[in-house]
Design a protein around this motif. Structure first.
Motif, PDB file in Angstrom:
ATOM      1  N   ALA A 111       0.831  -1.209   0.000  1.00  0.00           N
ATOM      2  CA  ALA A 111       0.000   0.000   0.000  1.00  0.00           C
ATOM      3  C   ALA A 111       0.860   1.252   0.000  1.00  0.00           C
ATOM      4  N   SER A 112       1.941   1.227   0.777  1.00  0.00           N
ATOM      5  CA  SER A 112       2.842   2.368   0.829  1.00  0.00           C
ATOM      6  C   SER A 112       3.528   2.595  -0.511  1.00  0.00           C
ATOM      7  N   ARG A 113       3.940   1.510  -1.179  1.00  0.00           N
ATOM      8  CA  ARG A 113       4.609   1.618  -2.474  1.00  0.00           C
ATOM      9  C   ARG A 113       3.647   2.143  -3.533  1.00  0.00           C
ATOM     10  N   VAL A 114       2.419   1.688  -3.526  1.00  0.00           N
ATOM     11  CA  VAL A 114       1.412   2.175  -4.479  1.00  0.00           C
ATOM     12  C   VAL A 114       1.235   3.681  -4.329  1.00  0.00           C
ATOM     13  N   ASP A 115       1.055   4.135  -3.100  1.00  0.00           N
ATOM     14  CA  ASP A 115       0.854   5.572  -2.868  1.00  0.00           C
ATOM     15  C   ASP A 115       2.102   6.371  -3.256  1.00  0.00           C
ATOM     16  N   GLU A 116       3.268   5.804  -2.985  1.00  0.00           N
ATOM     17  CA  GLU A 116       4.524   6.475  -3.336  1.00  0.00           C
ATOM     18  C   GLU A 116       4.630   6.677  -4.845  1.00  0.00           C
ATOM     19  N   LEU A 117       4.272   5.643  -5.608  1.00  0.00           N
ATOM     20  CA  LEU A 117       4.366   5.730  -7.060  1.00  0.00           C
ATOM     21  C   LEU A 117       3.300   6.658  -7.642  1.00  0.00           C
ATOM     22  N   LEU A 118       2.101   6.616  -7.108  1.00  0.00           N
ATOM     23  CA  LEU A 118       1.073   7.548  -7.577  1.00  0.00           C
ATOM     24  C   LEU A 118       1.525   8.978  -7.351  1.00  0.00           C
ATOM     25  N   ASP A 119       2.128   9.230  -6.204  1.00  0.00           N
ATOM     26  CA  ASP A 119       2.642  10.568  -5.919  1.00  0.00           C
ATOM     27  C   ASP A 119       3.773  10.929  -6.872  1.00  0.00           C
ATOM     28  N   LEU A 120       4.637   9.972  -7.177  1.00  0.00           N
ATOM     29  CA  LEU A 120       5.755  10.214  -8.078  1.00  0.00           C
ATOM     30  C   LEU A 120       5.263  10.645  -9.454  1.00  0.00           C
ATOM     31  N   PHE A 121       4.137  10.073  -9.890  1.00  0.00           N
ATOM     32  CA  PHE A 121       3.592  10.402 -11.207  1.00  0.00           C
ATOM     33  C   PHE A 121       2.494  11.461 -11.137  1.00  0.00           C
ATOM     34  N   ALA A 147       4.138   3.175 -13.692  1.00  0.00           N
ATOM     35  CA  ALA A 147       4.226   2.965 -12.241  1.00  0.00           C
ATOM     36  C   ALA A 147       4.224   1.473 -11.920  1.00  0.00           C
ATOM     37  N   ARG A 148       3.374   0.714 -12.606  1.00  0.00           N
ATOM     38  CA  ARG A 148       3.333  -0.739 -12.387  1.00  0.00           C
ATOM     39  C   ARG A 148       4.686  -1.373 -12.715  1.00  0.00           C
ATOM     40  N   ALA A 149       5.304  -0.915 -13.810  1.00  0.00           N
ATOM     41  CA  ALA A 149       6.597  -1.474 -14.205  1.00  0.00           C
ATOM     42  C   ALA A 149       7.694  -1.153 -13.190  1.00  0.00           C
ATOM     43  N   LEU A 150       7.520  -0.071 -12.438  1.00  0.00           N
ATOM     44  CA  LEU A 150       8.511   0.336 -11.445  1.00  0.00           C
ATOM     45  C   LEU A 150       8.203  -0.172 -10.035  1.00  0.00           C
ATOM     46  N   ALA A 151       7.072  -0.844  -9.873  1.00  0.00           N
ATOM     47  CA  ALA A 151       6.551  -1.135  -8.528  1.00  0.00           C
ATOM     48  C   ALA A 151       7.530  -1.891  -7.642  1.00  0.00           C
ATOM     49  N   ALA A 152       8.215  -2.871  -8.190  1.00  0.00           N
ATOM     50  CA  ALA A 152       9.123  -3.687  -7.381  1.00  0.00           C
ATOM     51  C   ALA A 152      10.557  -3.167  -7.432  1.00  0.00           C
ATOM     52  N   ASP A 153      10.708  -1.897  -7.831  1.00  0.00           N
ATOM     53  CA  ASP A 153      12.018  -1.245  -7.900  1.00  0.00           C
ATOM     54  C   ASP A 153      12.987  -2.065  -8.743  1.00  0.00           C
ATOM     55  N   PRO A 154      12.660  -2.290 -10.025  1.00  0.00           N
ATOM     56  CA  PRO A 154      13.503  -3.142 -10.865  1.00  0.00           C
ATOM     57  C   PRO A 154      14.855  -2.501 -11.148  1.00  0.00           C
ATOM     58  N   GLU A 155      15.819  -3.338 -11.487  1.00  0.00           N
ATOM     59  CA  GLU A 155      17.142  -2.833 -11.837  1.00  0.00           C
ATOM     60  C   GLU A 155      17.128  -2.118 -13.182  1.00  0.00           C
ATOM     61  N   VAL A 156      16.273  -2.575 -14.088  1.00  0.00           N
ATOM     62  CA  VAL A 156      16.193  -2.011 -15.436  1.00  0.00           C
ATOM     63  C   VAL A 156      14.724  -1.844 -15.805  1.00  0.00           C
ATOM     64  N   LEU A 157      14.410  -0.755 -16.490  1.00  0.00           N
ATOM     65  CA  LEU A 157      13.064  -0.531 -17.012  1.00  0.00           C
ATOM     66  C   LEU A 157      13.128  -0.519 -18.533  1.00  0.00           C
ATOM     67  N   LEU A 158      12.424  -1.457 -19.177  1.00  0.00           N
ATOM     68  CA  LEU A 158      12.318  -1.511 -20.630  1.00  0.00           C
ATOM     69  C   LEU A 158      11.015  -0.841 -21.043  1.00  0.00           C
ATOM     70  N   MET A 159      11.075   0.034 -22.056  1.00  0.00           N
ATOM     71  CA  MET A 159       9.878   0.764 -22.502  1.00  0.00           C
ATOM     72  C   MET A 159       9.813   0.699 -24.023  1.00  0.00           C
ATOM     73  N   ASP A 160       8.746   0.090 -24.536  1.00  0.00           N
ATOM     74  CA  ASP A 160       8.596  -0.113 -25.977  1.00  0.00           C
ATOM     75  C   ASP A 160       7.550   0.848 -26.533  1.00  0.00           C
ATOM     76  N   GLU A 161       8.012   1.969 -27.083  1.00  0.00           N
ATOM     77  CA  GLU A 161       7.144   3.032 -27.630  1.00  0.00           C
ATOM     78  C   GLU A 161       5.971   3.324 -26.698  1.00  0.00           C
ATOM     79  N   PRO A 162       6.230   3.619 -25.431  1.00  0.00           N
ATOM     80  CA  PRO A 162       5.139   3.724 -24.462  1.00  0.00           C
ATOM     81  C   PRO A 162       4.203   4.896 -24.684  1.00  0.00           C
TER      82      PRO A 162
END
Length: 344
Positions: A111-121, A147-162
């Motif tokens: 819940a804390s991570r969800v709110d953190e990411l919503l705030d980030l965006f 935000a979903r792609a970043l939720a688990a704090d991944p090492e790399v974020l891949l974005m395909d024509e987002p």
């Protein structure tokens, strides 16, 4: 963080990715770009093993991705795509929490991570947490997807024509958001686009592909000023090369001390708080008023691109812009002469 070594992909007799080698350092924002069918999306999908490679190696850190369990690999790599792919029957919070739930994070941490990411965006958690995808605009849905792609704090974020499916205004907003989020998080990003302006705006390095081969992998400024071959300059476009160059130059690089002397060809007037209120002189033609009141929409900030600053000079018919800090105080100026006097 990511290294490709001789990466090759073939389908029968057709080679769609040919012997690509490049290295993406930790925290970089690397963009893959090129004409349709050049192999950029295929390359991206091989990194997280959505499709198998034919030859070569892909290293995540110092580990060969083909030797990692697929589930473990994809938890370490976030993935955001143009179609977003939000689950329509799940709330925004549930969509963002997909991977943390799979990892069995404690409920309070999720819940804390969800709110953190919503705030980030810049999405108010109280307003958006319990909404469903059909209640979101295209731009809001795309933010949730990233935000979903970043939720688990991944090492790399891949974005395909987002941002390819949204309107131009929303796309510009999302690009600005992505730049800000990257600066705040420091996540390593590999981003696919066909839009050179988008690549120049976002990338710390650009990989330009053609017919499956890597033509040049370099900083944006090097692609603009030192193209490896004619294909690079042709793809970038020669007609507005100067403006593209200014899109990678920042106001603080051209900023000089503000002119305050009334004996100079132009000078600034400020209020008691140091905010610029009037420009005296500085108009390039005689058919406009010699003095003009300063408004927010033709000031510059140190982090603004010189392309935008030049655009404001042209639109408001001035040869100089005030540079202001976060509090609106005058801290310097940029001039048309300063732009023209600097080497590319």
């Amino acid at each position: 963080m990511i290294e490709l070594q001789g990466l090759t992909k073939t389908y029968g007799d057709k080679t769609v990715v040919s012997d690509i080698s490049l290295r993406v350092e930790r925290g970089e924002f690397s963009v893959l770009i090129g004409p349709s069918g050049c192999g950029k999306s295929t390359t991206l999908r091989m990194i997280n093993r959505l499709i198998p490679l034919t030859q070569g190696r892909i290293l995540l850190g110092d580990e060969d991705v083909t030797r990692l369990p697929a589930e473990q690999l994809r938890r370490r790599i976030g993935y955001a795509i143009q179609s977003i792919g939000l689950f329509p029957h799940w709330t925004v919070a549930d969509n963002i929490a997909v991977v943390p739930n799979l990892l069995k994070w404690p409920r309070a941490r999720i819940a804390s991570r969800v709110d953190e990411l919503l705030d980030l965006f810049h999405l108010d958690a109280g307003e958006f947490r319990d909404k469903y995808p059909h209640q979101l605009s295209g731009g809001q849905a795309q933010r949730v997807g990233v935000a979903r792609a970043l939720a688990a704090d991944p090492e790399v974020l891949l974005m395909d024509e987002p941002f390819g499916a949204v309107d131009p205004l929303t796309r510009e907003v999302l690009q600005n958001e992505m730049r800000r989020v990257h600066e705040q998080t420091g996540t390593t990003v590999i981003f696919v686009t066909h839009d050179m302006d988008e690549a120049l705006k976002l990338a710390s390095r650009i990989a330009l592909l053609d017919a499956g081969r890597l033509v040049q992998y370099d900083r944006p400024i090097e692609l603009l000023t030192a193209p490896a071959e004619s294909f690079v300059s042709d793809f970038i476009g020669k007609a507005d090369l100067g403006l593209k160059l200014l899109s990678r130059r920042w106001v603080h690089q051209y900023q000089q001390a503000a002119t305050m002397s009334s004996e100079a060809p132009h000078h600034w007037e400020t209020d008691a708080q140091g905010h610029p209120t009037c420009l005296h002189g500085g108009r390039p033609t005689t058919d406009v008023a010699p003095s003009v009141a300063v408004t927010d929409d033709w000031t510059a900030t140190p982090g603004m691109t010189m392309k935008e600053a030049l655009s404001r000079m042209v639109w408001y018919r001035v040869g100089v812009l005030p540079v202001i800090d976060d509090a609106g105080r005058l801290v310097g100026e940029v001039t048309l002469e300063g732009v023209m006097g600097r080497q590319p």
